[in-house]
Design an enzyme around this catalytic site. Sequence first.
Site, short mmCIF file in Angstrom:
data_model
loop_
_atom_site.label_atom_id
_atom_site.label_comp_id
_atom_site.label_asym_id
_atom_site.label_seq_id
_atom_site.Cartn_x
_atom_site.Cartn_y
_atom_site.Cartn_z
N HIS A 58 -1.22 5.04 -2.11
CA HIS A 58 -1.69 5.87 -3.23
C HIS A 58 -0.44 6.41 -3.93
O HIS A 58 0.39 7.08 -3.32
CB HIS A 58 -2.57 7.02 -2.72
CG HIS A 58 -3.85 6.52 -2.09
ND1 HIS A 58 -4.29 6.93 -0.86
CD2 HIS A 58 -4.75 5.63 -2.55
CE1 HIS A 58 -5.43 6.32 -0.59
NE2 HIS A 58 -5.74 5.52 -1.59
N HIS A 154 0.29 8.60 4.54
CA HIS A 154 -0.39 9.17 3.38
C HIS A 154 -0.25 10.69 3.37
O HIS A 154 0.07 11.30 4.39
CB HIS A 154 -1.90 8.87 3.43
CG HIS A 154 -2.24 7.44 3.19
ND1 HIS A 154 -2.87 7.00 2.06
CD2 HIS A 154 -2.03 6.34 3.96
CE1 HIS A 154 -3.03 5.69 2.13
NE2 HIS A 154 -2.54 5.26 3.27
N GLU A 218 -2.19 10.76 8.05
CA GLU A 218 -2.27 11.79 6.99
C GLU A 218 -1.32 12.92 7.35
O GLU A 218 -1.41 13.50 8.42
CB GLU A 218 -3.70 12.32 6.88
CG GLU A 218 -4.72 11.30 6.41
CD GLU A 218 -4.64 11.01 4.91
OE1 GLU A 218 -3.86 11.70 4.21
OE2 GLU A 218 -5.35 10.10 4.45
#
Length: 338
Positions: A58, A154, A218
């Site tokens: 992303h 991420h 994450e």
Amino acid sequence: MTILNHDFLALTLANPESITPFQVSFSSGVGFVEETGILRLEPKQASAVSLVLSVGIHGNETGPIELVNQLVSDILTNKVTLGVRLLVIIGNPVAANAAQRFCDVNLNRLFNGAWQHYEGFEAKRAQRLEKAVSDFYALSPADSEQIRLHYDLHTAIRGSVHEKFVIYPFVEKAVYNKQQLGFLAASGIEAVLLSHQSTTTFSYYSHAVHAAHAFTVELGKVHPFGKNDVSRFSELEKALLLLIEKAQFAQTPLSALRVFSVQDALVKDDDSYQLNIAPNASNFTQFEAGYQLAHSLKSEYRIKQNGDAIVFPNTNLPIGQRAGLVVRAIAAEDLSLV
Ligand SMILES: [Zn+2]
């Protein structure tokens, strides 16, 4: 071509769509820029460990990009000695330049061949990234000692009760790797979410197709380039350095980890679909049994057990897509480990 100032990120952002392949050398090995954002580093000393570190799948998730770019720079300037095979991927440079999560399609839904059903930069990129990972693992010595790893780093849109957590890919017999979990705990990971089904994420691809130990990691909240406090990743950085230099997995007892299993996937079934949570509610926010978590003109969802929690809530998506996961804490002692 060279990597000016050993800044692989700057090179990648200056050539977001493609780059002519070239080689670089450093004292502990040799590097191959295979395509924009794809750098394969081979150590002089043969290693059984093949490690994929992907970031920026992303485009706006800059913290991990900066962390890994520093690591690459330290290898190229001989501050860090490369002791394993390493494939570094900056996933979506076009979106990174635009400070966006993605351009046309969410790249992390396009793996495992799903790219075939889409058009645009991300679809082409997913195909190219699959090839990079596939070629990388294929080039490693084909013996049973080989250890294939993929950590896809991420940061999240929203805050999280457990700031750093991983998604463990769906594994058929629900047997989980003790050494990997110990390594993740040592890396500062607080929670593990056990995936309940196969998906089209990058890490699931490496797990399913290449039998790699692969995780979506994450690491906290999204910030723009230059606004990340990289010290928040210091435990991960330390654990990665030990792995990259010495091929060793730092270990912390698994009792440090909270483990969650997925109870239900919430699906947006109508334009009227709503989640009854604060707009800025954190991941792993818990609810009491009976609470109406979601409703639409067609359905409602009530919490089944006290403490069940929501992860990845999002209703800003097309009908038929996932609006969140309901997860439940389970005891780490109850996991089957190998
Ligand atoms: Zn992400």
